[in-house]
Design an enzyme around this catalytic site. Sequence first.
Site, PDB file in Angstrom:
ATOM      1  N   LYS A 124      -0.362  -2.514  12.656  1.00 60.65           N
ATOM      2  CA  LYS A 124       0.274  -1.313  12.835  1.00 60.65           C
ATOM      3  C   LYS A 124      -0.412  -0.604  14.133  1.00 60.65           C
ATOM      4  CE  LYS A 124       0.712  -1.039   7.744  1.00 60.65           C
ATOM      5  NZ  LYS A 124       1.891  -1.276   7.355  1.00 60.65           N
ATOM      6  N   ASP A 140      -8.299   4.175   3.196  1.00 61.20           N
ATOM      7  CA  ASP A 140      -7.217   3.474   3.658  1.00 61.20           C
ATOM      8  C   ASP A 140      -6.669   3.883   4.917  1.00 61.20           C
ATOM      9  OD1 ASP A 140      -4.798   1.972   4.270  1.00 61.20           O
ATOM     10  OD2 ASP A 140      -4.152   2.006   2.324  1.00 61.20           O
ATOM     11  N   HIS A 197      -0.779   3.344  -1.430  1.00 60.25           N
ATOM     12  CA  HIS A 197      -0.079   1.898  -1.084  1.00 60.25           C
ATOM     13  C   HIS A 197      -0.571   0.872  -2.237  1.00 60.25           C
ATOM     14  CE1 HIS A 197       0.784  -1.931   0.638  1.00 60.25           C
ATOM     15  NE2 HIS A 197       1.778  -1.451   1.488  1.00 60.25           N
ATOM     16  N   GLN A 247      -2.381   3.963   8.089  1.00 55.11           N
ATOM     17  CA  GLN A 247      -1.373   4.796   8.857  1.00 55.11           C
ATOM     18  C   GLN A 247      -1.882   5.672   9.587  1.00 55.11           C
ATOM     19  OE1 GLN A 247       1.919   3.867   8.823  1.00 55.11           O
ATOM     20  NE2 GLN A 247       2.109   2.473   6.989  1.00 55.11           N
ATOM     21  N   CYS A 288       5.958  -0.486  -1.258  1.00 52.77           N
ATOM     22  CA  CYS A 288       4.719  -0.921  -2.008  1.00 52.77           C
ATOM     23  C   CYS A 288       4.216   0.259  -2.636  1.00 52.77           C
ATOM     24  CB  CYS A 288       3.699  -1.479  -0.995  1.00 52.77           C
ATOM     25  SG  CYS A 288       4.530  -3.178  -0.358  1.00 52.77           S
TER      26      CYS A 288
HETATM   27  N1  C6P Z   1       2.447  -0.682   4.701  1.00 46.18           N
HETATM   28  C1  C6P Z   1       4.705  -0.501   5.022  1.00 46.18           C
HETATM   29  O1  C6P Z   1       5.764  -0.524   5.288  1.00 46.18           O
HETATM   30  P1  C6P Z   1      -1.272  -4.758   5.293  1.00 46.18           P
HETATM   31  O2  C6P Z   1      -0.034  -5.392   4.463  1.00 46.18           O
HETATM   32  O3  C6P Z   1      -2.614  -5.117   4.592  1.00 46.18           O
HETATM   33  O4  C6P Z   1      -1.273  -4.860   6.759  1.00 46.18           O
HETATM   34  O5  C6P Z   1      -1.257  -3.157   5.165  1.00 46.18           O
HETATM   35  C2  C6P Z   1      -1.026  -2.757   3.760  1.00 46.18           C
HETATM   36  C3  C6P Z   1      -0.913  -1.267   3.696  1.00 46.18           C
HETATM   37  C4  C6P Z   1      -2.137  -0.216   3.118  1.00 46.18           C
HETATM   38  N2  C6P Z   1      -1.961   0.941   2.985  1.00 46.18           N
HETATM   39  C5  C6P Z   1      -1.152   1.777   3.667  1.00 46.18           C
HETATM   40  C6  C6P Z   1      -1.122   3.035   3.810  1.00 46.18           C
HETATM   41  C7  C6P Z   1       0.188   0.931   4.286  1.00 46.18           C
HETATM   42  O6  C6P Z   1       0.928   1.776   4.856  1.00 46.18           O
HETATM   43  C8  C6P Z   1       0.095  -0.484   4.139  1.00 46.18           C
HETATM   44  C9  C6P Z   1       1.338  -1.178   4.497  1.00 46.18           C
HETATM   45  C10 C6P Z   1       3.634  -1.167   5.221  1.00 46.18           C
HETATM   46  O7  C6P Z   1       4.583   0.950   4.502  1.00 46.18           O
HETATM   47  C11 C6P Z   1       3.805  -2.399   4.687  1.00 46.18           C
HETATM   48  S1  C6P Z   1       4.163  -2.324   2.992  1.00 46.18           S
END
Ligand code: C6P
Length: 407
Positions: A224, A198, A121, A201, A364
Amino acid sequence: MSVTTIREQFPVLDREVKGRPLTYLDNGATSQKPLAVIEAMDAYYREHNANVHRGVHQLSEEATDLYEGARAKVAGLLGAPSPREVVFTRNVTAALNLVAQSWGAANLGPGDRILLTEMEHHANIVPWYMVAQRTGAELEFAPIDDEGRLDRAAITEALARGPKVFAFTHVSNVLGTKNPVEDLIAEAKAAGALTVVDGAQSVPKFPVDVAALGADFYGFTGHKLYGPTGIGAIWGRRELWEEIEPFEGGGSMINKVTPEKITWAAVPAKFEAGTPPIAEAAGLAAAVDWVQEVGFDFIERHERELTAYALPRLAEVPGLTIFGPETTEDREGIISFELDGVHPHDVSEILDRHGVAVRAGHHCAQILMRRLGVAATTRASFAAYNQTSEVDTLIEALHDARRIFGL
Ligand code: C6P
């Protein structure tokens, strides 16, 4: 625990969209919130609201207890040896920026290698790109194979080139691929690389034990995990937190300020400048309790069953291509697909007419989109409250999209 009991705890699932019952399949973007979380935040503002670590009055002590209690719950969730190793951030993006800036700025120099993967991401790419720009370090992207798994031989070769850091996702937000994190960490450690994971998910989907995994840093995002937006956390090894310098300065993170010299507060306060997300911490604590009460046994099994049901049903839709592993062994319920030449935004617009919420776009993950040879995908992603009838609704809506676009 049954899905019906779980669904009753999510008020938003009762609503309609475009005259149809909501089918919420956009959990990879953010999950819905159970009453326990909504009520915990409401109770915080009604009964306790005060700033933390600042006052000696009753409300401030209560707010501090809630905030630090949330830290202890997060530490418990992640299997962290101590709550003091858990730093609260705005989200996982801020968590990864913290490591890239604080650890990276001190440890990276010209020609040093930062190993990432093609399935990251942007939250795990852009902060490293920024620190590389500043320090002269170089980014390398470990490739994935055609089924959306990491190419292990290529990673072994990349690690042999001696990267200073290997930062990678536990679960891909596009392909659903669940990476063999324990093995990757062991291999990276043997090669002398810092490991940053990271967990955006993964933490909502199955138990994560950072001590057993052996990572150096492991971050996730609250929204999430059935929790509120505005809060995330990162666990890091104590020695590393002690060693590195904070990259944000302000109140709460200092020990002493004089015109000549400023010293830092102890970890984790050292990395939490300014008033933290207190109500959000109360909400996150309730989310952790909620997830533990439902149990990962249930969540993991249920989402695997949904995924096992959805994959072949989606594959039956003529002209539909699924990206990522087609088995449920090393993949989670995050399913990206393409419908024969129809733009994902158009697909999701038709799905929305059926009350089906999915995500369309590059998610992203533009490096990954380039590798897949597409500009965007449509993505359905599951949570504990989804049911097979919602997969059926998705499939019917996709057939409708095919009719509308004359496929
Ligand atoms: N992915 C998706 O629809 P934040 O925005 O910091 O809470 O999460 C960022 C992020 C980082 N790593 C992974 C693997 C992610 O999936 C995400 C967030 C969302 O896939 C929003 S772009």
